[in-house]
Write a protein that holds these residues in place. Structure first.
Motif, PDB file in Angstrom:
ATOM      1  N   GLN A 110       0.864  -1.159   0.000  1.00 42.19           N
ATOM      2  CA  GLN A 110       0.000   0.000   0.000  1.00 42.19           C
ATOM      3  C   GLN A 110       0.909   1.220   0.000  1.00 42.19           C
ATOM      4  O   GLN A 110       1.854   1.295   0.785  1.00 42.19           O
ATOM      5  N   GLN A 143      -0.863   6.710   5.660  1.00 39.11           N
ATOM      6  CA  GLN A 143      -1.313   5.831   4.582  1.00 39.11           C
ATOM      7  C   GLN A 143      -2.221   6.624   3.648  1.00 39.11           C
ATOM      8  O   GLN A 143      -3.342   6.974   4.029  1.00 39.11           O
ATOM      9  N   LEU A 160      -4.689   7.676   0.440  1.00 37.88           N
ATOM     10  CA  LEU A 160      -5.634   7.149  -0.529  1.00 37.88           C
ATOM     11  C   LEU A 160      -5.124   7.434  -1.939  1.00 37.88           C
ATOM     12  O   LEU A 160      -5.216   6.600  -2.835  1.00 37.88           O
ATOM     13  N   LEU A 161      -4.542   8.611  -2.124  1.00 31.78           N
ATOM     14  CA  LEU A 161      -3.880   9.001  -3.370  1.00 31.78           C
ATOM     15  C   LEU A 161      -2.512   9.558  -3.019  1.00 31.78           C
ATOM     16  O   LEU A 161      -2.353  10.273  -2.019  1.00 31.78           O
ATOM     17  N   TYR A 162      -1.526   9.233  -3.851  1.00 31.07           N
ATOM     18  CA  TYR A 162      -0.155   9.679  -3.575  1.00 31.07           C
ATOM     19  C   TYR A 162       0.499  10.093  -4.883  1.00 31.07           C
ATOM     20  O   TYR A 162       0.460   9.352  -5.860  1.00 31.07           O
ATOM     21  N   GLY A 193      -5.385  11.603   2.291  1.00 32.75           N
ATOM     22  CA  GLY A 193      -5.956  10.460   2.986  1.00 32.75           C
ATOM     23  C   GLY A 193      -7.307  10.792   3.585  1.00 32.75           C
ATOM     24  O   GLY A 193      -7.571  11.942   3.965  1.00 32.75           O
ATOM     25  N   ALA A 220     -10.582   9.035   6.194  1.00 30.72           N
ATOM     26  CA  ALA A 220     -11.004   7.968   7.097  1.00 30.72           C
ATOM     27  C   ALA A 220     -12.321   8.378   7.753  1.00 30.72           C
ATOM     28  O   ALA A 220     -12.670   9.563   7.811  1.00 30.72           O
ATOM     29  N   VAL A 255      -9.693   1.505  -0.673  1.00 33.88           N
ATOM     30  CA  VAL A 255      -9.718   2.740   0.113  1.00 33.88           C
ATOM     31  C   VAL A 255      -9.257   2.496   1.547  1.00 33.88           C
ATOM     32  O   VAL A 255      -9.355   3.385   2.394  1.00 33.88           O
ATOM     33  N   GLY A 256      -8.732   1.328   1.814  1.00 36.05           N
ATOM     34  CA  GLY A 256      -8.258   1.005   3.150  1.00 36.05           C
ATOM     35  C   GLY A 256      -9.132  -0.048   3.809  1.00 36.05           C
ATOM     36  O   GLY A 256     -10.135  -0.506   3.249  1.00 36.05           O
ATOM     37  N   GLY A 295     -11.016   2.947   6.571  1.00 32.68           N
ATOM     38  CA  GLY A 295      -9.741   3.583   6.269  1.00 32.68           C
ATOM     39  C   GLY A 295      -8.755   3.487   7.416  1.00 32.68           C
ATOM     40  O   GLY A 295      -9.058   2.994   8.507  1.00 32.68           O
ATOM     41  N   HIS A 296      -7.519   3.987   7.154  1.00 30.84           N
ATOM     42  CA  HIS A 296      -6.466   4.021   8.170  1.00 30.84           C
ATOM     43  C   HIS A 296      -6.628   5.296   9.003  1.00 30.84           C
ATOM     44  O   HIS A 296      -6.539   6.401   8.470  1.00 30.84           O
TER      45      HIS A 296
END
Length: 680
Positions: free
Chosen positions: A98, A109, A111-113, A397, A399, A655-656, A677-678
């Motif tokens: 991930q 962590q 979701l988009l990077y 990110g 959550a 999405v985690g 999520g995280h």
């Protein structure tokens, strides 16, 4: 020209046979196929070959077969390769990951990077961690790299790695250059790893043209081949429950080729690999795959036994005669000299150098560092080829928690701020109860050939502290504001272990009109796993107003298909501001209670989480916990202890993780826990 090259290679092979004292005198080649993580079976095959006294004169490998074959060619026995596979798991190279934000963005962590590449900002695309794979490969190949020094015929057993020229899909046989880089090119599986550029050629996985390179071995002069085949063909159906399942199916199509014919003197070793994935192998799966290889080799090779002379051992070079960097240095030479622990003239300590190569990925400054060793006798020089990590990165990110509401973060990091060896970053966190802005500057400073990171961080936060009575009834929240400053340094002293120390300043205010400020010292250490999760976090702060000690540690263990994670938390404080007090169980809360319900300046907590993969991404979860908090008193709470359990289901998604659980405790309280999520 091709005939001349083939003739020259045959001559080299003949010379190698004479010096290695082959057991057959026929020119035996060991051919190791690709197969992703399933190529672990090759280790068991080599162990049986060792026990039977079968020693090849040439090794030809593709993808994972190239990695295992290079280790064998470098003088490692099957048992030694087995040990390496467990201490530095070979299957980790092919494991999915991930995306994890860098250390400057607190290992969040995303979701988009985004990464700034050659063509601007791009979404992170690799399905495996390229920097991590490069570092592992460098570590594994170091012994062979130092022995070969650019010529793979100088290894105890001559070796060739197979790759594909992606420009025209032609076969490339690599027998010179940096050994680790050759392996990296050979396992550049499409959709998993980006290709490797060597000598102007863009190289991909050798399995695209020769996944079982028997023909290459014959063209190099082999009269007999022993083939270890870790391929399993194309599946009849496609599973869509995970991205890598589909990737595995597509790769099987790409790599599926007609088998080369084998003669009477040849041997084919192929075990039953039904049920094993190409890219996801558990810790127990490694042992099972090695045993599959052993069993298949015993069946196929028991009649081929003969007595062979021991493998010729060669001394590793110990004297470093030069340390250079290809192309523009841009400050990288001094950084690498420190990271690798080398000077211009030095004695090479191979175990230390291997460990430092392994840690290059966690430095977050270099995506790849190829040594390109050369030299003669007891001397070696390095002509480094370097690929830096993207200079700018960003992440987002999200959550959601049933009690704490929604939460989002946005981060940006510049790893060479204003063109200097200084890293600058900003992270904004917003949510229902807490908003936070963190600004950070981190430098790279050489001290006594060690790389230290001076740092300056500033934290601004606003939080509405949730408050409850003893029975769990919600009370009015307390609004708090705080400012925290840290000026100090940190450095990595062991693989993924960091040490941090410095001076701190703090100021705070809350809605009860309690205000204060303090200055003091902070010292701590922490360890993160390859996904950025903090496994150990220890910290102590001593200021003019308050003092606090915190400890949080977890130990993930695998037991078959079950994962067991014990965890302990401890906190002690004196005269703590409200926002620095401890909540029972932290962000995870305690079974049956509201998150943040039990708060104090003492906390003792222990839990054990058991997860079992039921089907695909679906997990069964059970957590057992005990703990207490207190205001003042003994070093640990003496009253108010609770025991509880929380059980439910988890689901791994793009999405985690998604969790749906119910918790109950010894105070006869129950609560539903839902999180997507995280959390951060």
């Amino acid at each position: 020209m091709a005939l001349a090259i083939a003739a020259a290679l045959c001559a080299l092979l003949g010379s190698a046979r004479a010096s290695a004292q082959s057991c057959t005198q026929q020119g035996t080649a060991l051919v190791l196929s690709g197969g992703g993580a399933k190529g672990i079976v090759h280790i068991g095959v080599i162990e049986v070959m060792d026990s039977l006294g079968i020693r090849p004169d040439l090794i030809v490998g593709t993808s994972m077969g190239a990695i295992v074959g290079a280790l064998y060619a470098s003088g490692y026995s099957g048992r030694q390769i087995d040990s390496l596979a467990r201490s530095l798991p070979l299957a980790d190279i092919f494991r999915s990951f991930q995306p994890s934000a860098p250390r400057s963005l607190d290992f969040l962590q995303p979701l988009l990077y985004w990464e700034q590449g050659e063509r601007g900002f791009n979404l992170q695309r690799s399905a495996a961690s390229t920097a991590e794979a490069n570092a592992i490969t460098n570590n594994l190949a170091l012994r062979g790299n130092l022995l070969a020094r650019g010529n793979f015929d100088s290894l105890p057993i001559p070796f060739r790695a197979i790759a594909t020229n992606l420009a025209d899909r032609s076969l490339v046989v690599i027998g010179t250059g940096d050994l680790a880089r050759a392996l990296r090119a050979s396992y550049s599986i499409p959709l998993i790893f980006p290709p490797e550029k060597i000598n102007g050629q863009t190289l991909g996985d050798g399995g695209l043209v020769a996944n079982v390179p028997v023909g290459v071995a014959r063209r190099l002069g082999a009269k007999r081949v022993i083939v270890s085949d870790a391929t399993s063909g194309v599946a009849d159906s496609v599973g869509l429950d995970a991205p890598l399942t589909l990737v595995s199916h597509l790769v099987a199509f790409l790599f599926h080729q007609p088998a080369d014919s084998l003669g009477k003197s040849d041997a084919l070793v192929r075990g039953d690999l039904t049920g094993y994935a190409d890219f996801e192998i558990s810790d127990n799966g490694v042992e099972r795959l090695i045993e599959v290889g052993r069993a298949a080799a015993r069946r196929a090779l028991v009649s081929s036994g003969c007595v062979a002379a021991p493998m010729v051992t060669r001394a590793l070079p110990r004297h470093l005669d030069g340390f250079h960097l290809q192309g523009r240095s841009d400050g990288a030479l001094s950084e690498l000299r420190s990271l690798l622990g080398l000077a211009h003239t030095d004695t090479i300590r191979i175990n230390e150098l291997a460990e430092r190569l392994r840690r290059l990925a966690s430095s977050e400054r270099f995506a790849a560092v190829w040594l390109n060793p050369n030299g003669a006798d007891d001397s070696v020089s390095f002509d480094l080829t370097v690929q830096r990590q993207p200079s700018r990165t960003g992440g987002l990110g999200l959550a959601y928690d049933r009690e704490l509401g929604g939460r989002a973060w946005l981060g940006y990091s510049d790893h060479r701020l204003l063109g200097m060896p200084v890293e600058g970053s900003a992270v904004v966190r917003v949510g229902t109860f807490r908003d936070e802005l963190k600004l950070l500057l981190r430098g790279n400073q050489l001290l006594d050939r060690r790389l230290f990171n001076p740092l300056l961080s500033v934290d601004l936060a606003h939080e509405d502290l949730r408050r409850f009575d003893f029975d769990g009834k919600t009370l009015a929240s307390m609004s708090t504001r705080e400012l925290g400053v840290l000026a100090g340094y940190e450095h990595e002293y062991h693989n993924r272990w960091w040490y941090q120390a410095g001076g701190i300043g703090a100021a705070w205010h809350d809605s009860t009109r309690s205000s204060g400020s303090a200055i003091g010292l902070s010292v701590g250490t922490y360890q993160v796993d390859r996904q950025g999760t903090r496994l150990v976090d220890l910290n102590a702060e001593w200021t003019s107003v308050f003092r606090r000690i915190t400890a949080d540690a977890r130990w993930p263990l695998a037991l078959g298909d079950m994962r067991i994670t014990p965890r302990v938390r401890y906190g002690w404080g004196d005269r703590l501001p409200s926002q620095l007090s401890y909540t029972l169980g932290g962000d995870e809360g305690f079974p049956g209670l509201h998150i943040g319900e039990r708060r104090g300046n003492r906390e003792a907590y222990a839990s054990t989480l058991l997860t079992y993969r039921v089907l695909g991404p679906l997990l069964a979860r059970l957590e057992l916990a005990a703990g207490a908090t207190a205001m003042g008193g003994d070093i640990a709470p003496s009253d108010g202890w609770l025991a509880g359990a929380r059980a439910g289901l988890g689901l791994d998604t793009p999405v985690g993780p998604i969790r749906l659980e119910y918790g109950y405790n010894s105070a006869h309280r129950g609560a539903v826990f839902i999180r997507v999520g995280h959390w951060f």
